[in-house]
Design an enzyme around this catalytic site. Structure first.
Site, mmCIF file in Angstrom:
data_model
loop_
_atom_site.group_PDB
_atom_site.id
_atom_site.type_symbol
_atom_site.label_atom_id
_atom_site.label_comp_id
_atom_site.label_asym_id
_atom_site.label_seq_id
_atom_site.Cartn_x
_atom_site.Cartn_y
_atom_site.Cartn_z
ATOM 1 C CB SER A 232 9.950 53.942 58.267
ATOM 2 O OG SER A 232 10.198 52.718 58.902
ATOM 3 C CG ASP A 324 2.904 51.386 60.882
ATOM 4 O OD1 ASP A 324 3.515 50.317 60.680
ATOM 5 O OD2 ASP A 324 3.461 52.495 60.889
ATOM 6 C CG HIS A 359 5.485 51.188 58.072
ATOM 7 N ND1 HIS A 359 5.581 52.014 59.172
ATOM 8 C CD2 HIS A 359 6.746 51.133 57.539
ATOM 9 C CE1 HIS A 359 6.825 52.427 59.317
ATOM 10 N NE2 HIS A 359 7.553 51.914 58.328
#
Length: 421
Positions: A232, A324, A359
């Protein structure tokens, strides 16, 4: 009789469940229950029918219903969800990696979907899931304002090293590094959102260079066999420092659901200031969950240049999830591939694409969290963030990605297989 083997294992190990001595063709429910460190309870369950010998075998038989379906030996873990009446938007995260996650697995007569605590058990077993293998050492790092934790594998060493960067949730997240050490890597989990009272303005490129040097200079680390791993927001950092830093020169880099579209070239505060300019890209769905991915896709005349993937000189593995909702991982991977093709370094890039995953690609068997509470730095608000992903596909992606990340690190860090536990 219920058997769960191994009774103690690492979180990325598969276990084998066998229920015996049932009547033939009996309907039963397998149920798992975990109390998290924040005292919330999580459960999963599958519906089975015993065979002609009165046996249910988890890695062979299909679940006909419940929180997962099909032949899914680890469904009792990855399909866990909060029990009815729990707070909304919660998430399991292991804070104390030196203690196991205790999983209570039980067998109930019939196909049940609720009220397990009020039902009589046919059998019960307990299994421990660990992030640290026996002999792994945990070392606090507090040097030159750098704050983190170094995990060293068992054995004489030295070991290949990994600098491990989590995302914008902040804090010191240790469980992936602990598991990497259990698989033979000296892994340093780095805290970089305001460690030791540092402001976001203070955390600049030099902070990560200091951390890299600390890892590199440790006597139990092979200084010429280092990698950077980011998830991330940690991928923004990882891509930037690997592309531009004259200090950080790893043998390879892994980025999980990140983006190169907003660079990190000054300090973390400046990255969020750039994101704030794109705050109009925030969307909210009908369930009032925040979709963040378009913040990265918005362009303005004064937008900073993207991270130049053409400057990356080491093998790069990108994990990109098609569902995501926090980062444009797939679009970023495609654009980076084109940049690297133009620069002549496309041969260094490998992309793992998981169309129905979300994600938060974590170690295997971690429950899927489609949306959770999150503090949004760009707006200074507590929101429910939509991470995306379909539970079964996401679980399969986590297992596949973890195995391929380990293989990638082993390949490029000249991994000594004798160290693997």
């Amino acid at each position: 009789m219920l058997s769960v083997q191994p009774s103690r294992g690492l979180v990325d190990e598969m276990f084998r469940i066998v229920v015996a001595n049932l009547p033939p063709r009996q309907k039963v429910t397998l149920h798992s229950l975990v109390q998290s460190e924040d005292n919330n309870f999580w459960e999963a369950f599958g519906h089975y029918i015993s065979d002609e010998n009165g046996t249910v075998t988890g890695n062979k038989d299909e679940s006909l219903g419940g929180t997962y379906k099909g032949t899914e030996p680890m469904g009792l873990l990855w399909s866990m969800r909060p029990v009815p009446g729990s707070p909304q938007g919660i998430r399991i995260r292991k804070d104390d990696v030196l203690t196991p996650m205790i999983v209570n697995i039980s067998v109930h007569s019939g196909h049940l979907s609720q009220g397990f605590s009020q039902k009589t058990l046919l059998a019960m077993s307990v299994t421990e899931r660990w992030h640290v293998a026996p002999g792994v050492k945990r070392i606090n790092i507090r040097e030159e304002e750098v704050q983190g934790t170094l995990f060293l594998p068992p054995g004489p060493g030295p070991y290949p090293g990994v600098l491990d960067l989590w995302g914008a949730g902040g804090g010191l997240v240790e469980y992936r590094s602990a598991l990497l050490a259990s698989r033979g890597f000296a892994s340093m989990a780095l805290e970089y959102f305001g460690p030791n009272e540092l402001s976001l303005q203070d955390v600049d490129v030099s902070y990560f260079e200091k951390a890299y040097q600390i890892l590199k200079n440790h006597p139990m680390v092979q200084k010429d066999h280092l990698a950077v791993l980011g998830l991330s927001f940690g991928s923004i950092i990882s891509l930037s420092i690997v592309a531009y830093s004259k200090v950080i020169k790893p043998k390879c880099c892994v980025c999980i659901n990140g983006s190169h579209m907003i660079p990190f070239d000054k300090n973390i505060f400046e990255v969020f200031e750039e994101m704030k300019k794109n705050v109009d890209g925030l969307r909210v769905n009908e369930e009032n969950q925040v979709i963040y991915r378009d913040v990265f896709l918005m362009t303005r005349p004064d937008s900073p240049a993207k991270i130049d993937a053409g400057k990356i000189k080491c093998p790069l593995l990108l994990v990109a999830s098609g569902d995501d909702q926090a980062f444009p991982a797939v679009e970023s991977a495609e654009d980076m591939g084109m940049m690297m093709e133009k620069a002549g370094n496309r041969h260094l890039l490998e992309v793992l694409h998981y169309p129905r995953a979300g994600h938060l690609i974590e170690p295997p068997c971690t429950p899927h969290f489609r949306a959770t509470k999150f503090y949004l730095e760009t707006t200074k608000q507590k929101v429910v963030m939509l991470w995306g992903g379909q539970t079964q596909s996401h679980a399969h992606a986590q297992e596949d990605a973890w195995n391929k990340i380990l293989a990638f690190l082993q390949q490029h860090l000249q991994f000594n297989t004798a160290l693997k536990t």
